[in-house]
Each structure stands twice: as C-alpha cells, then as structure tokens.
Design an enzyme around this catalytic site. Structure first.
Site, PDB file in Angstrom:
ATOM      1  N   CYS A 116       0.818  -1.233   0.000  1.00  0.00           N
ATOM      2  CA  CYS A 116       0.000   0.000   0.000  1.00  0.00           C
ATOM      3  C   CYS A 116       0.845   1.274   0.000  1.00  0.00           C
ATOM      4  O   CYS A 116       0.326   2.365  -0.255  1.00  0.00           O
ATOM      5  CB  CYS A 116      -0.954   0.004   1.185  1.00  0.00           C
ATOM      6  SG  CYS A 116      -2.101  -1.385   1.162  1.00  0.00           S
ATOM      7  N   HIS A 259      -3.182   7.343   2.865  1.00  0.00           N
ATOM      8  CA  HIS A 259      -3.617   6.061   2.284  1.00  0.00           C
ATOM      9  C   HIS A 259      -5.002   5.719   2.829  1.00  0.00           C
ATOM     10  O   HIS A 259      -5.234   5.730   4.041  1.00  0.00           O
ATOM     11  CB  HIS A 259      -2.604   4.972   2.637  1.00  0.00           C
ATOM     12  CG  HIS A 259      -3.088   3.596   2.342  1.00  0.00           C
ATOM     13  ND1 HIS A 259      -3.697   3.267   1.148  1.00  0.00           N
ATOM     14  CD2 HIS A 259      -3.087   2.450   3.086  1.00  0.00           C
ATOM     15  CE1 HIS A 259      -4.034   1.987   1.170  1.00  0.00           C
ATOM     16  NE2 HIS A 259      -3.680   1.474   2.339  1.00  0.00           N
ATOM     17  N   ASN A 289     -10.218   0.208   0.087  1.00  0.00           N
ATOM     18  CA  ASN A 289      -8.753   0.296   0.143  1.00  0.00           C
ATOM     19  C   ASN A 289      -8.202  -0.229  -1.185  1.00  0.00           C
ATOM     20  O   ASN A 289      -8.266  -1.430  -1.455  1.00  0.00           O
ATOM     21  CB  ASN A 289      -8.254  -0.542   1.317  1.00  0.00           C
ATOM     22  CG  ASN A 289      -6.745  -0.505   1.467  1.00  0.00           C
ATOM     23  OD1 ASN A 289      -6.026  -0.169   0.536  1.00  0.00           O
ATOM     24  ND2 ASN A 289      -6.266  -0.885   2.640  1.00  0.00           N
TER      25      ASN A 289
HETATM   26  O1  UT7 Z   1      -3.732  -1.101   3.530  1.00  0.00           O
HETATM   27  C1  UT7 Z   1      -2.714  -1.596   4.370  1.00  0.00           C
HETATM   28  C2  UT7 Z   1      -2.970  -1.183   5.725  1.00  0.00           C
HETATM   29  N1  UT7 Z   1      -4.221  -1.762   6.203  1.00  0.00           N
HETATM   30  C3  UT7 Z   1      -4.799  -1.227   7.237  1.00  0.00           C
HETATM   31  O2  UT7 Z   1      -4.339  -0.240   7.728  1.00  0.00           O
HETATM   32  C4  UT7 Z   1      -5.996  -1.940   7.854  1.00  0.00           C
HETATM   33  C5  UT7 Z   1      -5.953  -1.771   9.352  1.00  0.00           C
HETATM   34  N2  UT7 Z   1      -6.952  -2.498  10.083  1.00  0.00           N
HETATM   35  C6  UT7 Z   1      -8.284  -2.186  10.077  1.00  0.00           C
HETATM   36  O3  UT7 Z   1      -8.709  -1.321   9.335  1.00  0.00           O
HETATM   37  C7  UT7 Z   1      -9.196  -2.887  11.047  1.00  0.00           C
HETATM   38  O4  UT7 Z   1      -8.429  -3.586  11.992  1.00  0.00           O
HETATM   39  C8  UT7 Z   1     -10.186  -3.863  10.356  1.00  0.00           C
HETATM   40  C9  UT7 Z   1     -11.207  -3.087   9.562  1.00  0.00           C
HETATM   41  C10 UT7 Z   1      -9.425  -4.815   9.458  1.00  0.00           C
HETATM   42  C11 UT7 Z   1     -10.938  -4.678  11.406  1.00  0.00           C
HETATM   43  O5  UT7 Z   1     -11.603  -3.796  12.299  1.00  0.00           O
HETATM   44  P1  UT7 Z   1     -11.475  -3.998  13.868  1.00  0.00           P
HETATM   45  O6  UT7 Z   1     -12.284  -2.943  14.492  1.00  0.00           O
HETATM   46  O7  UT7 Z   1     -10.012  -4.031  14.196  1.00  0.00           O
HETATM   47  O8  UT7 Z   1     -12.174  -5.375  14.071  1.00  0.00           O
HETATM   48  P2  UT7 Z   1     -11.588  -6.738  14.702  1.00  0.00           P
HETATM   49  O9  UT7 Z   1     -10.607  -7.373  13.781  1.00  0.00           O
HETATM   50  O10 UT7 Z   1     -11.143  -6.477  16.110  1.00  0.00           O
HETATM   51  O11 UT7 Z   1     -12.873  -7.617  14.779  1.00  0.00           O
HETATM   52  C12 UT7 Z   1     -13.974  -7.236  15.647  1.00  0.00           C
HETATM   53  C13 UT7 Z   1     -15.069  -8.249  15.446  1.00  0.00           C
HETATM   54  C14 UT7 Z   1     -14.580  -9.679  15.530  1.00  0.00           C
HETATM   55  O12 UT7 Z   1     -15.598 -10.449  16.170  1.00  0.00           O
HETATM   56  P3  UT7 Z   1     -15.504 -10.816  17.744  1.00  0.00           P
HETATM   57  O13 UT7 Z   1     -14.208 -11.568  17.886  1.00  0.00           O
HETATM   58  O14 UT7 Z   1     -15.488  -9.507  18.452  1.00  0.00           O
HETATM   59  O15 UT7 Z   1     -16.723 -11.619  17.973  1.00  0.00           O
HETATM   60  C15 UT7 Z   1     -14.477 -10.102  14.094  1.00  0.00           C
HETATM   61  O16 UT7 Z   1     -14.630 -11.497  13.923  1.00  0.00           O
HETATM   62  O17 UT7 Z   1     -15.632  -8.097  14.142  1.00  0.00           O
HETATM   63  C16 UT7 Z   1     -15.646  -9.358  13.489  1.00  0.00           C
HETATM   64  N3  UT7 Z   1     -15.519  -9.141  12.063  1.00  0.00           N
HETATM   65  C17 UT7 Z   1     -16.577  -8.909  11.264  1.00  0.00           C
HETATM   66  N4  UT7 Z   1     -17.882  -8.838  11.534  1.00  0.00           N
HETATM   67  C18 UT7 Z   1     -18.705  -8.573  10.506  1.00  0.00           C
HETATM   68  C19 UT7 Z   1     -14.397  -9.086  11.301  1.00  0.00           C
HETATM   69  N5  UT7 Z   1     -14.715  -8.826  10.031  1.00  0.00           N
HETATM   70  C20 UT7 Z   1     -16.043  -8.710   9.981  1.00  0.00           C
HETATM   71  C21 UT7 Z   1     -16.956  -8.431   8.949  1.00  0.00           C
HETATM   72  N6  UT7 Z   1     -18.278  -8.370   9.259  1.00  0.00           N
HETATM   73  N7  UT7 Z   1     -16.569  -8.215   7.679  1.00  0.00           N
END
Ligand code: UT7
Length: 338
Positions: A116, A259, A289
C-alpha cells in the site's frame, strides 16, 4: 542546471463493476452496518473476470498523459514506474507491458513492490530520476486488482479492498518553487513485521509446486488490529519527520492525502499530527482500500471535486505491507484530473 520533479498530469480509473456492502452481505457473514462503522466503506469497485491490473493501469496512465497534454507516443516519457501488489504475472514485471500498450516506445519501465506504500515509493524513485537528470518526464502509476487475491473465506479482508488505478506525470522544471514540485519524501520499512501483511505462498520461500504447499497460501492475509496501530504510528511519524525536514509547520498543511485504509485510521492520523479532520481527503467510502492506487485515486477525486486550490500544500502519506511507509510533500499545481 538543476531539475525539479513537478506534477503535471493526473488521472484515475475504476473498473465499472461497483460492489456495495449490501451485495457483500449476501456472500459473507457481514453487514452494511459493520463495514460502514468499522471502516467507512460503503462500496468499492472490482474488476470483472479477464480484467487484469495492466488494463486498469493503462486507462489511468492514458488519462494522466491526457491531463498533462502529452499525446502518447515514443518519447512522451522517459520511464514508466508501476506500483502494484497484484502484477499480471509473477514474471515479468507489468510496467513494460503497460508502456508498450500505451505506445510509449522503448522507454524504461519497471514495477515497485511496496504494497500500500507503493505509490509513494514510486513517486520517490521517479522524482529521484528527474533530480539526477536521468529522466525528463516519468509516468508513475499505482494499480491494483486485490479482488484477485482476496480469500473468499476471509470476511474481514474481503470487505475492505477495492480495485482501481491512479497515475501522475512528473516533469522536470527549472524552478524549485513552481507549483506541483515534489519538495521532499520520507521512506521507511520494518521487515521484522512482514507477517502482519503477507501472501505467504507462491514465492521462493513457499513454492507453489511443492506437495506441502497450502492452497490458501496464495491469498492475501492481514492482522488487522496490529496493522491499524502500526499504520497510525508509522504514517504519523513519517509525515511529521518530513514536515520538519522541509520546514512546513503542521498547521500550514491544507490537505492530508493519506492512504485510504480505514476512515478511523485517517481520523486518528489527523489527530496524531494535530490537523483538523476536515483537512483529510476521504474517498474510501466509494472506493475501499485500493492499496498502491489509493493516493493517486484520492488525489484525482479531490481535484475533480474542486477542493484543491492552486498552490495549496499537500501532504501525502502511506503505509503498507513490508512493513513499509512513506510520505511526500508538494503544492497543488491546479491541473485538471482526467
Ligand atoms: O492497507 C494496508 C494497511 N491496512 C490497514 O491499515 C488496515 C488496518 N486495520 C483495520 O482497518 C481494522 O483492523 C479492520 C477493519 C481490518 C478490522 O476492524 P477492527 O475494528 O479491528 O475489528 P476486529 O478485527 O477487532 O474484529 C472485531 C469483530 C470480531 O468479532 P468478535 O471476535 O469480536 O466476535 C471479528 O470477527 O468483528 C468481526 N468481524 C466482522 N464482523 C462482521 C471481522 N470482520 C467482519 C466483517 N463483518 N466483515
């Protein structure tokens, strides 16, 4: 005589197929509410089967050349630099094909692999070629088809990434103060954290042909939470270091072109830098993204929306797998994006 690299052309292209959160919610265990709240994304574009990264890169490149009033032809540019994580093939690079199909003759052409952060790395490399007198004009493209590397069993990455391409033309100018001159860049990496964003298989470490090769190894993987924290810190520190080096007070930055990884990251980044959130350019809601294409696509959208005044100060900053990060500073030259 000294040469300075100035932005003289800008273009972008998104594949026609628009994929909404509602559509994804029919294929994955997810919802519009989760995607919008956690990422700020409402829709993204995905390439149709048969459409490769070079196809998007060529459209964006063509538009950037048009924006620069440069008819494509041999000698129009001295180099084509293509940043991508999703080349058409593992070998050869995609840039020579893009140059050839754009009709740019026997120009130098090479890919940059910095995930990225790729566009900022490519911009830095192209700027250095111009400053060194090795090129007068360079076409710099960021193009991706992440839809081809997303794991259909991974709802988190599958809802985040979009396909697209953005391109700029850099041209040598004699005046360091001319609008559009890239005034400085800052690049960095931390390979000890390469596992946070990776496609593990298909390279020389885990070869595609070995019996024990995991078929899932060809998919993109990301440890989202850890990447989130690294993204805010690395982009913030890189941008601050660059501002310090070129002597721009942070409050003098008119537009933060970060980004487009997550709208929450963009807000946290503005806060870390001490900039009002309204100064952050945001188009992730419409494109997702798009990795190496993210910054030029965001810039083209802002230019088309008419929000960039000629001479305003732009701070570009990106973060991606590697880990890699980078920032660039320039003033807006007031051109029309195509
Ligand atoms: O481009 C290169 C750089 N990339 C980035 O900078 C991305 C950085 N990361 C992020 O943007 C975020 O971490 C994400 C968008 C990827 C994830 O968001 P988050 O707030 O960190 O969520 P999480 O991974 O902590 O997941 C929270 C919950 C989990 O469920 P439990 O364990 O709390 O029950 C996940 O399983 O959300 C769940 N989850 C989803 N639920 C519905 C993960 N993906 C999804 C989804 N729909 N698509």
């Amino acid at each position: 005589m000294a040469h300075f690299p100035a932005l003289v052309g800008l273009g972008s292209y998104l594949p026609p197929r628009r994929v909404t959160n509602e559509e994804l919610a029919t294929a994955f265990d997810t919802s519009d509410e989760w995607i919008t709240t956690r990422t700020g994304i409402r829709s993204r574009h995905w390439a149709s089967p048969g459409m490769a990264t070079s196809d998007l890169a060529i459209e964006a490149g063509h538009r950037a050349l048009k924006s620069a009033n440069l008819p494509p032809g041999p000698g129009a540019v001295d180099a084509v630099v293509l940043a991508t994580t999703t080349p058409d093939h593992p070998c050869p690079a995609t840039a020579p094909q893009v140059a050839s199909r754009l009709g740019l003759g026997a120009t130098a052409a090479y890919d940059i692999a910095a995930v990225c952060s790729g566009f900022v790395y490519a911009l830095a490399t192209a700027s250095a070629q111009i400053t060194a007198g090795q090129a007068r004009r360079v076409l710099v493209i960021g193009a991706e088809t992440y839809s081809t590397i997303l794991n259909p069993a991974d709802r988190t990455t599958s809802v985040i990434f979009g396909d697209g391409a953005g391109a700029v033309v850099l041209s040598a100018v004699p005046d360091a103060d001319a609008p559009g001159v890239v005034l400085g860049v800052d690049l960095g990496s931390d390979g000890s954290r390469q596992d946070l964003i990776t496609i593990p298989g298909g390279g020389s470490r885990e070869r595609a042909s070995t019996a024990e090769h995991d078929p899932n190894g060809r998919y993109f993987t990301m440890q989202g939470k850890k990447v989130f924290a690294e993204a805010v810190t690395r982009m913030g520190d890189s941008a601050a270091a660059l501002l310090d080096r070129i002597g721009w007070p942070v409050e003098s930055v008119d537009h933060l072109v970060g980004h487009q990884a997550n709208v929450r990251i963009l807000k946290a980044l503005a806060q870390r830098l001490g900039l009002p959130q309204e100064r952050a350019v945001v188009n992730i809601d419409r494109v997702g993204n798009t990795s190496a294409a993210s910054i030029p696509v965001a810039l083209a959208d802002a230019a088309t929306a008419g929000t960039l005044a000629t001479g305003s100060r732009l701070l570009l900053t990106a973060f991606g797998g590697g880990l890699t990060w980078g920032s660039a500073a320039l003033t807006w030259p007031g051109l029309t994006a195509a």
